[in-house]
Every structure is written in structure tokens, then in C-alpha cells.
Write an enzyme that holds these catalytic residues in place. Structure first.
Site, short mmCIF file in Angstrom:
data_model
loop_
_atom_site.label_atom_id
_atom_site.label_comp_id
_atom_site.label_asym_id
_atom_site.label_seq_id
_atom_site.Cartn_x
_atom_site.Cartn_y
_atom_site.Cartn_z
N LYS A 181 39.68 39.91 32.85
CA LYS A 181 38.65 40.96 32.95
C LYS A 181 39.15 42.24 32.24
O LYS A 181 38.37 42.93 31.58
CB LYS A 181 38.32 41.27 34.41
CG LYS A 181 37.63 40.15 35.16
CD LYS A 181 36.24 39.81 34.64
CE LYS A 181 35.22 40.90 34.87
NZ LYS A 181 33.85 40.44 34.51
N THR A 222 35.61 44.79 37.19
CA THR A 222 36.16 44.81 38.54
C THR A 222 37.25 45.88 38.69
O THR A 222 37.94 46.21 37.72
CB THR A 222 36.75 43.42 38.87
OG1 THR A 222 37.54 43.50 40.04
CG2 THR A 222 37.68 42.93 37.74
N ASP A 223 37.45 46.34 39.91
CA ASP A 223 38.54 47.30 40.18
C ASP A 223 39.91 46.65 40.03
O ASP A 223 40.92 47.34 39.92
CB ASP A 223 38.39 47.93 41.57
CG ASP A 223 38.40 46.93 42.72
OD1 ASP A 223 38.44 45.71 42.45
OD2 ASP A 223 38.37 47.37 43.88
N GLU A 224 39.94 45.30 40.01
CA GLU A 224 41.23 44.61 39.94
C GLU A 224 41.97 44.85 38.64
O GLU A 224 43.17 44.57 38.54
CB GLU A 224 41.05 43.11 40.12
CG GLU A 224 40.50 42.75 41.45
CD GLU A 224 40.70 41.28 41.76
OE1 GLU A 224 41.47 40.60 41.06
OE2 GLU A 224 40.06 40.81 42.71
N TYR A 239 42.93 36.06 36.46
CA TYR A 239 41.54 36.55 36.53
C TYR A 239 41.46 38.02 36.13
O TYR A 239 40.71 38.41 35.24
CB TYR A 239 40.96 36.35 37.94
CG TYR A 239 39.74 37.20 38.20
CD1 TYR A 239 38.55 36.95 37.52
CD2 TYR A 239 39.77 38.29 39.09
CE1 TYR A 239 37.41 37.75 37.72
CE2 TYR A 239 38.65 39.08 39.29
CZ TYR A 239 37.48 38.81 38.61
OH TYR A 239 36.37 39.60 38.81
P1 NAD Z 1 30.17 34.19 40.64
O1 NAD Z 1 31.34 33.32 40.38
O2 NAD Z 1 29.46 34.10 41.94
O3 NAD Z 1 29.07 33.95 39.51
C1 NAD Z 1 29.40 33.83 38.15
C2 NAD Z 1 28.20 33.23 37.43
O4 NAD Z 1 28.56 33.15 36.03
C3 NAD Z 1 27.85 31.82 37.89
O5 NAD Z 1 26.46 31.68 38.04
C4 NAD Z 1 28.36 30.93 36.76
O6 NAD Z 1 27.61 29.74 36.59
C5 NAD Z 1 28.20 31.85 35.56
N1 NAD Z 1 29.12 31.47 34.47
C6 NAD Z 1 30.44 31.17 34.57
N2 NAD Z 1 30.91 30.83 33.35
C7 NAD Z 1 29.87 30.94 32.48
C8 NAD Z 1 29.74 30.73 31.08
N3 NAD Z 1 30.78 30.33 30.32
N4 NAD Z 1 28.53 30.94 30.52
C9 NAD Z 1 27.47 31.34 31.26
N5 NAD Z 1 27.53 31.53 32.60
C10 NAD Z 1 28.72 31.36 33.19
O7 NAD Z 1 30.67 35.68 40.35
P2 NAD Z 1 30.23 37.04 41.05
O8 NAD Z 1 31.08 37.26 42.22
O9 NAD Z 1 28.77 37.07 41.15
O10 NAD Z 1 30.73 38.07 39.91
C11 NAD Z 1 29.84 38.45 38.85
C12 NAD Z 1 30.53 39.47 37.97
O11 NAD Z 1 30.88 40.61 38.75
C13 NAD Z 1 31.83 38.98 37.34
O12 NAD Z 1 31.91 39.50 36.04
C14 NAD Z 1 32.91 39.57 38.23
O13 NAD Z 1 34.11 39.77 37.50
C15 NAD Z 1 32.27 40.88 38.62
N6 NAD Z 1 32.71 41.45 39.89
C16 NAD Z 1 32.68 40.71 41.02
C17 NAD Z 1 33.04 41.28 42.24
C18 NAD Z 1 33.02 40.50 43.54
O14 NAD Z 1 33.45 41.01 44.57
N7 NAD Z 1 32.52 39.27 43.58
C19 NAD Z 1 33.45 42.62 42.28
C20 NAD Z 1 33.49 43.35 41.08
C21 NAD Z 1 33.10 42.76 39.90
O1 DAU Z 2 37.91 43.67 43.87
C1 DAU Z 2 36.90 42.98 43.20
C2 DAU Z 2 37.21 41.50 43.21
O2 DAU Z 2 37.00 41.05 44.55
C3 DAU Z 2 36.35 40.70 42.23
O3 DAU Z 2 36.68 41.08 40.93
C4 DAU Z 2 36.57 39.19 42.40
O4 DAU Z 2 35.66 38.49 41.57
C5 DAU Z 2 36.31 38.84 43.85
O5 DAU Z 2 36.57 37.46 44.05
C6 DAU Z 2 37.20 39.68 44.76
O6 DAU Z 2 38.60 39.35 44.56
P1 DAU Z 2 39.61 39.16 45.82
O7 DAU Z 2 40.73 38.33 45.37
O8 DAU Z 2 39.88 40.46 46.47
O9 DAU Z 2 38.59 38.34 46.80
P2 DAU Z 2 38.78 37.07 47.74
O10 DAU Z 2 37.46 36.88 48.41
O11 DAU Z 2 39.35 35.91 47.04
O12 DAU Z 2 39.84 37.58 48.79
C7 DAU Z 2 39.67 38.81 49.50
C8 DAU Z 2 40.96 39.07 50.30
O13 DAU Z 2 41.06 38.09 51.34
C9 DAU Z 2 42.23 38.94 49.50
O14 DAU Z 2 43.16 39.87 49.99
C10 DAU Z 2 42.72 37.52 49.78
C11 DAU Z 2 42.28 37.31 51.21
N1 DAU Z 2 41.92 35.93 51.63
C12 DAU Z 2 41.10 35.20 50.84
C13 DAU Z 2 40.70 33.94 51.24
C14 DAU Z 2 39.78 33.09 50.37
C15 DAU Z 2 42.38 35.47 52.86
O15 DAU Z 2 43.13 36.14 53.59
N2 DAU Z 2 41.97 34.23 53.26
C16 DAU Z 2 41.15 33.44 52.51
O16 DAU Z 2 40.80 32.32 52.94
#
Ligand code: NAD
Ligand code: DAU
Length: 335
Positions: A155, A124-126, A151
Site C-alpha cells: 500500500k 491505510t494508516d498502516e 500488505y
Molecule cells: P476487501 O478485501 O474486503 O475487498 C477488496 C475488494 O477488492 C474485493 O471485492 C476483491 O474482490 C477486490 N479485488 C482484489 N483484487 C482485485 C483485483 N486484482 N482486481 C479487481 N478487484 C480486486 O478490502 P476492504 O477491507 O474493503 O479494503 C478496501 C480498501 O480500503 C483497500 O484498498 C484497503 O487497503 C483500504 N483500507 C482498508 C481498511 C480496513 O480496515 N479494512 C482500512 C483502511 C484502508
Molecule cells: O489500519 C487499517 C488496516 O486495518 C487496513 O489497512 C487493513 O486492510 C485491515 O485488515 C486492518 O489491518 P489489521 O491488521 O489491523 O486488521 P485485522 O483485522 O487483521 O487485525 C486487527 C487486530 O486484531 C490486529 O492487532 C491483529 C489482531 N487479531 C486479528 C485476528 C484476525 C487478533 O488478535 N486475533 C485475530 O483472530
């Protein structure tokens, strides 16, 4: 036919990637997923059984991961998505983040090292912390690691393990750091689906703090295509940033959701901010675009958002059973 092990393939982005593999490649896929609260096995239903197999298990289970990686053979590859992924949850209980994100990645690395199998690690970019709201700066592959939350620290720890295994053990790995994803099957605890399902439920969207924080949005399909491009054409040992130039304030996003649902743009609530809330993320994806020729298909965020709103409208049976519990958990924290 190439064999792939996709960890976390029943989650939001992992499942999207599995669909991409089935539709756009001839890969045969084993999904390893623990099926935590965040998983959507429904997202994998209907995929051809000859192409996709689901193994329910923990990525930190060394014996299981070793067996699955051994079965891939030398032409196989692991794409590692499995993670605890929600910042707010990591602030309430960091333990599963350390176990899955750090120990799980260590287990994957040891298995691919033993069997000489290619790995792509999804990050992730975080890990780069945040940027000032009013700065033109964006993250690049050489930005320093500066994670803010449990988190993002977990990562970052995983990324460091991958880099060390590449350098010390010649593991054949690439890393991608992507910005915020949106699209179908995203858990309703996350920002965009939470606000869409609030509006569809007749309640007001909830913005943390002032709503001025900025995220850089990319559709999950574009993320999947980028991961495939890196897996098949990326330079071993290299890191690639994935982003689609989709910077928006959270307030802009909520107002777009309200507008597209025919509601008043001002009909949202400001709620308690997230502790340590990162101000702004922004990705410079020049390397990925120039070296590997990737480009996003969803170039207009508002179009991708409209399609996503339609998807949640049409899949109420999937999210509705969880809505009350998700909102009750947020309410405990004034959110
Ligand atoms: P998500 O939470 O929707 O899905 C995660 C999946 O991993 C789920 O199906 C869960 O059951 C599985 N999981 C969790 N713990 C596990 C374990 N111990 N063993 C096996 N499976 C397990 O997450 P997502 O948003 O799809 O993110 C997927 C990946 O992409 C992550 O590595 C996250 O850091 C990365 N990522 C997410 C975002 C975003 O915006 N959501 C952005 C950049 C990177
Ligand atoms: O940047 C990549 C990341 O983006 C991934 O690594 C994470 O897995 C993914 O969850 C996401 O992280 P954020 O913390 O940015 O996403 P989130 O959806 O939790 O929140 C997005 C923005 O919105 C953040 O600034 C917090 C804000 N927010 C979130 C919620 C749930 C609100 O203002 N209101 C809300 O109810």
C-alpha cells in the site's frame, strides 16, 4: 449525473461506498471487481441497475481499465479501493499483494493520466508503521512512511506511485489513509467479524499475543462519507487522514463483544502472535475535520459494535458457509 468507476466495489468498504453513492448522491457507478475470495457480490444485490453496473475483471488488466476510464468522460472519477487487504494473508503469500496493490495502482494511474480523469486513491494508516503503546503520539499527514508487513509495504508503494504521478504528470488525485474499519459485510477473516462469529458459533474469541495491541476503529459508513467529501471538496495532490478517535486494545474489543453477547468477559483464548505485529495505530484527522468539515456519525464505538453484532446475527447464511475453512486456515498457524 456524475459517472464513477469504483474499483474493488464488491469488497467490504467498496460495497459500503457504493451504497453511500446510491443513497446520498446522484452518481452513476461502474464497479470493477475481480470477485476474489474477499468479495461479496451479495452486498450489491438489489441496487438499481440504472445506477450500478458490475464489471468482473482485474484492476491490473490495462486494456480493460483503459476502456472503463475512457467511458467515464472528463467529468467522471475513479475511486480506487481494489486491493488484497489482509495482513495475515500477506505474510503467507505476498505475491498477489504486489500484483494487485502496486501493479493495479500503476495501471489505474496510467489510465487516468491518458484520459485526464480525477482519481481518489484509498489507502491505510498502516503505511506509517506503528506507534508505542504508551505514547500520546498519533499519525498525521506528515508522519514518515515506515510500513511493517508485505500488505502495508504494498500500500505504501501504491501511495508513492500516486504522489509521483501527481507531481510528475499533473494527475488530479487525492489520497486518504484510514484507520481500522468495522461494519456489515466485512470478511470473517478480519478481527471483529472473526470474534463475533466465534462467539455466535459458541467458540472462544482468539487474541494474538497478549491482546494489548491497539487499533483505532471507525465505522465503514463514516469512511465512505469521508471519501466522498475528499473526492468532491478535497485539494488536488493532498493526503487526508481519516479516523474517528476509536482507539481500543484488542482485548477491550473482545471483551465488549463477549459482554454484548451475554458471555463471560474472560472467555477468550490467547494464541500465537502475528509476526511483526504492529503495536498501535492512532489517527489525527484534524485536517479532514477542519478543512473539509467532515465528522463521524458513529461516535460511540460500542453502539456501532452492537449494530454490527446484530448484522452478523441476521446474516448467518452469508458467513456460515465460510467459517470452517477460515478457522482451519488459522489453526494451521496456531491462531
Ligand atoms: P476487501 O478485501 O474486503 O475487498 C477488496 C475488494 O477488492 C474485493 O471485492 C476483491 O474482490 C477486490 N479485488 C482484489 N483484487 C482485485 C483485483 N486484482 N482486481 C479487481 N478487484 C480486486 O478490502 P476492504 O477491507 O474493503 O479494503 C478496501 C480498501 O480500503 C483497500 O484498498 C484497503 O487497503 C483500504 N483500507 C482498508 C481498511 C480496513 O480496515 N479494512 C482500512 C483502511 C484502508
Ligand atoms: O489500519 C487499517 C488496516 O486495518 C487496513 O489497512 C487493513 O486492510 C485491515 O485488515 C486492518 O489491518 P489489521 O491488521 O489491523 O486488521 P485485522 O483485522 O487483521 O487485525 C486487527 C487486530 O486484531 C490486529 O492487532 C491483529 C489482531 N487479531 C486479528 C485476528 C484476525 C487478533 O488478535 N486475533 C485475530 O483472530
Amino acid at each position: 449525473m456524475r459517472r464513477l468507476l469504483v474499483t474493488g466495489g464488491a469488497g467490504f468498504i467498496g460495497a459500503n461506498f457504493v451504497h453511500y453513492l446510491v443513497e446520498d448522491t446522484d452518481a452513476r457507478v461502474t464497479v470493477l471487481d475481480k470477485l476474489t475470495y474477499a468479495a461479496s457480490p451479495a452486498a450489491l444485490e438489489g441496487l438499481p441497475s440504472g445506477r450500478v453496473e458490475l464489471v468482473v475483471g482485474d484492476v491490473a488488466d490495462a486494456a480493460l481499465v483503459d476502456q472503463l476510464v475512457a467511458e467515464l468522460g472528463p467529468e467522471g472519477a475513479v475511486v480506487h479501493f481494489a486491493a488484497e487487504s489482509h495482513n495475515d494473508n500477506s505474510l503467507r503469500d505476498p505475491a498477489p499483494f504486489v500484483e494487485t496493490n502496486i501493479v493495479g495502482t500503476f495501471v489505474v494511474l496510467e489510465a487516468v493520466r491518458r484520459h485526464g480523469v480525477r482519481l481518489h486513491h484509498v489507502s491505510t494508516d498502516e503505511v506509517y508503521g506503528d506507534l508505542a503503546l504508551d505514547s500520546p503520539e498519533r499519525f498525521t499527514e506528515s508522519s514518515p512512511y515506515r510500513p511493517s508487513s508485505p500488505y502495508s509495504a504494498s500500500k505504501a508503494g501504491a501511495d508513492h506511485l500516486v504522489r509521483a504521478w501527481v507531481r510528475s504528470f499533473d494527475v488530479q488525485a487525492t489520497i486518504s489513509n484510514c484507520s481500522n474499519n468495522y461494519g456489515p459485510w466485512q470478511h470473517i477473516e478480519k478481527f471483529i467479524p472473526r470474534q463475533i462469529t466465534n462467539v455466535l458459533s459458541g467458540t472462544r474469541p482468539r487474541l494474538y499475543g497478549t491482546g494489548e495491541n491497539v487499533r483505532d476503529w471507525i465505522h465503514a459508513e463514516d469512511h465512505s462519507a469521508a471519501v466522498w467529501r475528499i473526492l468532491t471538496q478535497g485539494q488536488l495532490g493532498q493526503t487526508y487522514l481519516i479516523g474517528a478517535d476509536g482507539e481500543r486494545t484488542n482485548k477491550d474489543v473482545v471483551q465488549a463483544v463477549l459482554r454484548q453477547c451475554g458471555r463471560d468477559e474472560g472467555d477468550y483464548e490467547l494464541v500465537t502472535d502475528r509476526p511483526g505485529h504492529d503495536l498501535r495505530y492512532a489517527i489525527d484527522s484534524t485536517r479532514l475535520r477542519q478543512e473539509l468539515g467532515w465528522a463521524p456519525r458513529f461516535t460511540r464505538f460500542e453502539d456501532g459494535l452492537a449494530a454490527t453484532i446484530d448484522w452478523y446475527r441476521e446474516h448467518e447464511d452469508w458467513w456460515r458457509p465460510h467459517k470452517e475453512a477460515v478457522e482451519a486456515a488459522y489453526a494451521q498457524h496456531g491462531q
